[in-house]
Scaffold this active site. Structure first.
Site, PDB file in Angstrom:
ATOM      1  N   TYR A 148      56.270-108.059 -54.122  1.00 51.44           N
ATOM      2  CA  TYR A 148      56.894-107.563 -55.355  1.00 51.44           C
ATOM      3  C   TYR A 148      58.402-107.570 -55.198  1.00 51.44           C
ATOM      4  O   TYR A 148      59.133-108.113 -56.033  1.00 51.44           O
ATOM      5  CB  TYR A 148      56.384-106.156 -55.648  1.00 51.44           C
TER       6      TYR A 148
HETATM    7  N1  LIG Z   1      58.152 -97.711 -64.198  1.00 51.73           N
HETATM    8  C1  LIG Z   1      59.064 -97.560 -63.251  1.00 51.73           C
HETATM    9  O1  LIG Z   1      59.240 -96.445 -62.707  1.00 51.73           O
HETATM   10  C2  LIG Z   1      59.897 -98.727 -62.802  1.00 51.73           C
HETATM   11  C3  LIG Z   1      59.850 -99.926 -63.499  1.00 51.73           C
HETATM   12  N2  LIG Z   1      60.653-100.968 -63.075  1.00 51.73           N
HETATM   13  C4  LIG Z   1      60.626-102.222 -63.855  1.00 51.73           C
HETATM   14  O2  LIG Z   1      60.816-101.909 -65.231  1.00 51.73           O
HETATM   15  C5  LIG Z   1      60.014-102.793 -66.045  1.00 51.73           C
HETATM   16  C6  LIG Z   1      59.091-101.963 -66.928  1.00 51.73           C
HETATM   17  O3  LIG Z   1      58.316-101.110 -66.090  1.00 51.73           O
HETATM   18  P1  LIG Z   1      56.903-100.552 -66.629  1.00 51.73           P
HETATM   19  O4  LIG Z   1      57.000-100.290 -68.084  1.00 51.73           O
HETATM   20  O5  LIG Z   1      56.466 -99.487 -65.706  1.00 51.73           O
HETATM   21  O6  LIG Z   1      56.000-101.857 -66.445  1.00 51.73           O
HETATM   22  P2  LIG Z   1      54.388-101.984 -66.512  1.00 51.73           P
HETATM   23  O7  LIG Z   1      53.850-101.919 -65.123  1.00 51.73           O
HETATM   24  O8  LIG Z   1      53.894-101.035 -67.536  1.00 51.73           O
HETATM   25  O9  LIG Z   1      54.252-103.515 -66.991  1.00 51.73           O
HETATM   26  C7  LIG Z   1      54.833-103.904 -68.202  1.00 51.73           C
HETATM   27  C8  LIG Z   1      53.962-104.933 -68.822  1.00 51.73           C
HETATM   28  O10 LIG Z   1      53.971-106.150 -68.045  1.00 51.73           O
HETATM   29  C9  LIG Z   1      52.792-106.817 -68.385  1.00 51.73           C
HETATM   30  N3  LIG Z   1      52.363-107.834 -67.419  1.00 51.73           N
HETATM   31  C10 LIG Z   1      51.925-107.656 -66.163  1.00 51.73           C
HETATM   32  N4  LIG Z   1      51.504-108.824 -65.639  1.00 51.73           N
HETATM   33  C11 LIG Z   1      51.670-109.763 -66.616  1.00 51.73           C
HETATM   34  C12 LIG Z   1      51.393-111.154 -66.710  1.00 51.73           C
HETATM   35  N5  LIG Z   1      50.824-111.817 -65.700  1.00 51.73           N
HETATM   36  N6  LIG Z   1      51.704-111.782 -67.861  1.00 51.73           N
HETATM   37  C13 LIG Z   1      52.242-111.109 -68.911  1.00 51.73           C
HETATM   38  N7  LIG Z   1      52.521-109.796 -68.884  1.00 51.73           N
HETATM   39  C14 LIG Z   1      52.224-109.134 -67.750  1.00 51.73           C
HETATM   40  C15 LIG Z   1      51.732-105.738 -68.484  1.00 51.73           C
HETATM   41  O11 LIG Z   1      50.710-106.185 -69.371  1.00 51.73           O
HETATM   42  P3  LIG Z   1      49.276-105.453 -69.430  1.00 51.73           P
HETATM   43  O12 LIG Z   1      49.507-104.367 -70.421  1.00 51.73           O
HETATM   44  O13 LIG Z   1      48.333-106.492 -69.868  1.00 51.73           O
HETATM   45  O14 LIG Z   1      48.980-104.940 -68.046  1.00 51.73           O
HETATM   46  C16 LIG Z   1      52.493-104.533 -68.967  1.00 51.73           C
HETATM   47  O15 LIG Z   1      52.209-104.170 -70.306  1.00 51.73           O
HETATM   48  C17 LIG Z   1      59.264-103.704 -65.072  1.00 51.73           C
HETATM   49  O16 LIG Z   1      59.955-104.929 -64.921  1.00 51.73           O
HETATM   50  C18 LIG Z   1      59.279-102.917 -63.773  1.00 51.73           C
HETATM   51  O17 LIG Z   1      59.167-103.754 -62.626  1.00 51.73           O
HETATM   52  C19 LIG Z   1      61.462-100.880 -61.969  1.00 51.73           C
HETATM   53  C20 LIG Z   1      61.510 -99.712 -61.251  1.00 51.73           C
HETATM   54  C21 LIG Z   1      60.774 -98.546 -61.636  1.00 51.73           C
HETATM   55  N1  LIG Z   2      55.818-103.342 -63.199  1.00 54.68           N
HETATM   56  C1  LIG Z   2      56.082-102.178 -62.615  1.00 54.68           C
HETATM   57  N2  LIG Z   2      57.034-102.101 -61.671  1.00 54.68           N
HETATM   58  C2  LIG Z   2      57.265-100.901 -61.059  1.00 54.68           C
HETATM   59  C3  LIG Z   2      56.562 -99.752 -61.421  1.00 54.68           C
HETATM   60  C4  LIG Z   2      55.577 -99.856 -62.444  1.00 54.68           C
HETATM   61  O1  LIG Z   2      54.919 -98.861 -62.814  1.00 54.68           O
HETATM   62  N3  LIG Z   2      55.381-101.077 -62.992  1.00 54.68           N
HETATM   63  N4  LIG Z   2      56.816 -98.542 -60.817  1.00 54.68           N
HETATM   64  C5  LIG Z   2      57.688 -98.442 -59.808  1.00 54.68           C
HETATM   65  C6  LIG Z   2      57.827 -97.090 -59.133  1.00 54.68           C
HETATM   66  O2  LIG Z   2      58.172 -96.122 -60.102  1.00 54.68           O
HETATM   67  C7  LIG Z   2      58.876 -97.034 -58.038  1.00 54.68           C
HETATM   68  O3  LIG Z   2      60.120 -97.316 -58.594  1.00 54.68           O
HETATM   69  C8  LIG Z   2      58.915 -95.646 -57.436  1.00 54.68           C
HETATM   70  O4  LIG Z   2      57.794 -95.355 -56.698  1.00 54.68           O
HETATM   71  C9  LIG Z   2      58.464 -99.608 -59.322  1.00 54.68           C
HETATM   72  N5  LIG Z   2      58.195-100.810 -60.088  1.00 54.68           N
END
Ligand SMILES: NC(=O)C1=CN([C@@H]2O[C@H](COP(=O)(O)OP(=O)(O)OC[C@H]3O[C@@H](n4cnc5c(N)ncnc54)[C@H](OP(=O)(O)O)[C@@H]3O)[C@@H](O)[C@H]2O)C=CC1
Ligand SMILES: Nc1nc2c(c(=O)[nH]1)N=C([C@H](O)[C@@H](O)CO)CN2
Length: 236
Positions: A148
């Site tokens: 990742y």
């Molecule tokens: N949440 C957090 O605390 C953190 C988030 N981030 C970054 O912020 C962004 C948003 O995070 P978050 O909302 O938690 O993300 P999610 O984990 O909720 O993923 C967002 C969406 O990505 C879609 N997705 C996953 N795989 C694919 C694929 N193969 N093709 C198309 N779509 C896909 C999922 O679709 P489906 O609904 O079908 O699963 C999901 O709805 C991400 O880029 C994440 O890496 C970074 C650090 C911390």
């Molecule tokens: N696609 C996603 N990326 C990440 C997620 C997630 O929920 N979906 N969550 C994290 C964590 O919050 C991390 O930042 C702390 O443990 C990171 N990326």
């Protein structure tokens, strides 16, 4: 609030951060086109708010190119592209190749191909932006999310390269969050440990990303930059 002309594309907006940002963009008068992989309540919520929903799985080149073809049937211009879609998969004991290739495809190949094939749509808008949603973890690596982290680091590199390639017409920036929102199955011990990793020690929620996104969209003099939104995690 006057409506803005060209739509903003945000990927993976069916839930959580992407859903929130799409809702906020709509509330601020933007037209929104979004991708989703699986049908969820948030997808219908955005449709009901007038957004255009395009189903896409970015885990293969075929899925990415099919999405691009779909997108071009819906618009010939874009105000911005927000690459938010992401898979957060830890290393497992069995083979990791499929997980690595899935995250490479979602975090690197999809932004790469969409940026190359859709920059012409952005060129028809002024201003025009690409925003890559990365992760603060690329700063130091991750022992539990190796693939990742590596693929998000590749996304950081794309930010620099596309910023140089597409200037001056298109700005290209990143946002690198640390913990934003827990997942429902995160237990109390995990939550306590995760909160302790930053100086500010909070679960901020998605609005901090919308603030960062608007800063990048509204600022005409920022490109090739990745904003750190990590609660001071680097200070601990
Ligand atoms: N949440 C957090 O605390 C953190 C988030 N981030 C970054 O912020 C962004 C948003 O995070 P978050 O909302 O938690 O993300 P999610 O984990 O909720 O993923 C967002 C969406 O990505 C879609 N997705 C996953 N795989 C694919 C694929 N193969 N093709 C198309 N779509 C896909 C999922 O679709 P489906 O609904 O079908 O699963 C999901 O709805 C991400 O880029 C994440 O890496 C970074 C650090 C911390
Ligand atoms: N696609 C996603 N990326 C990440 C997620 C997630 O929920 N979906 N969550 C994290 C964590 O919050 C991390 O930042 C702390 O443990 C990171 N990326």
């Amino acid at each position: 609030m006057p409506s803005h002309s060209a739509p903003i594309l945000i990927t993976g907006a069916g839930q959580r951060i992407g859903l929130h940002c799409a809702q906020q963009l709509l509330a601020d008068g933007y037209d929104v086109i979004f991708s989703y992989r699986t049908e969820k309540p948030g997808v219908q919520t955005l449709r009901d708010l007038g957004a255009t929903a395009l189903q896409a799985d970015f885990s293969t080149e075929h899925g990415i190119l099919g999405f691009i073809e779909q997108l071009k049937q819906h618009t010939d211009t874009l105000r911005a592209i927000v690459h938010n879609a992401s898979a957060w998969l830890p290393e497992k004991t069995d083979t990791q190749t499929s997980d690595f290739t899935q995250m490479f495809s979602v975090h690197m190949l999809a932004p790469y191909l969409i940026n190359l094939h859709c920059s012409e749509l952005l060129e028809r808008s002024n201003p025009a932006d690409i925003v890559h949603i990365s992760d603060d973890v690329t700063r130091k690596g991750s022992s539990k999310h190796i693939a990742y982290c590596a693929t998000k680091a590749g996304l950081d590199s794309l930010t620099l390269s596309f910023a140089a390639k597409l200037a001056p017409r298109i700005k290209v920036n990143g946002i690198a969050p640390a913990l934003l929102m827990f997942n429902p199955d995160d237990d109390a011990a995990y939550r306590t440990k995760a909160l302790a990793k930053s100086a500010l020690g909070i679960e901020p929620g998605p609005q901090v990303i919308y603030h960062s996104l608007r800063y990048l969209l509204d600022n005409p003099y920022v490109t090739g930059t990745t904003l750190t939104v990590n609660g001071g995690r680097h200070l601990k």
